[in-house]
Scaffold this motif. Structure first.
Motif, PDB file in Angstrom:
ATOM      1  N   THR A  52       0.627  -1.338   0.346  1.00 48.02           N
ATOM      2  CA  THR A  52      -0.041  -0.088  -0.364  1.00 48.02           C
ATOM      3  C   THR A  52       0.972   1.393  -0.137  1.00 48.02           C
ATOM      4  O   THR A  52       0.182   2.560  -0.005  1.00 48.02           O
ATOM      5  CB  THR A  52      -0.694  -0.226   1.349  1.00 48.02           C
ATOM      6  N   GLY A  65      -7.510   0.333   2.103  1.00 44.19           N
ATOM      7  CA  GLY A  65      -6.332   0.851   1.422  1.00 44.19           C
ATOM      8  C   GLY A  65      -6.958   1.806   0.128  1.00 44.19           C
ATOM      9  O   GLY A  65      -8.007   1.870   0.195  1.00 44.19           O
ATOM     10  N   PHE A  68      -2.597   0.640  -3.982  1.00 49.87           N
ATOM     11  CA  PHE A  68      -2.064  -0.600  -4.356  1.00 49.87           C
ATOM     12  C   PHE A  68      -1.408  -0.100  -4.825  1.00 49.87           C
ATOM     13  O   PHE A  68      -1.486  -0.746  -5.986  1.00 49.87           O
ATOM     14  CB  PHE A  68      -3.394  -0.958  -4.777  1.00 49.87           C
TER      15      PHE A  68
END
Length: 100
Positions: A52, A65, A68
């Protein structure tokens, strides 16, 4: 309703692309659902790794998140590190989201 899209990279050069990864940052109007990676044609380097932040890597896909990364692990180094994408190999990142 969930939507999936793919980011696909294929190495069409006659040499490996070193330290290669795919990345995506979600728009603020999207909710993250999942991310997955797949590699084909990359010889013995077939382990997909995730991040991340682009620095710390894991064998497990993130569960939250907004940014990526997907890469192939370098089998010639200790620990998880971005490896090379061989000639004619393909790395695919599939992201699933829903709209806020």
């Amino acid at each position: 309703m969930n939507y999936s899209y793919q980011i696909i990279a294929k190495n069409t050069y006659n040499t490996s692309v070193r330290n290669f990864s795919l990345s995506d940052t979600l728009s603020s109007n999207l909710n993250f659902v999942s991310v997955s990676g797949a590699v084909t044609g990359n010889g013995t380097a077939t382990t997909v790794i995730y991040s991340t932040d682009g620095t710390t890597w894991s064998n497990s896909a993130p569960v939250s998140g907004t940014t990526f990364y997907v890469a192939v692990d370098d089998p010639n180094t200790d620990g998880l590190q971005k490896g090379s994408l061989a000639p004619n190999a393909q790395l695919t990142m599939t992201v699933t989201v829903n709209i806020k």
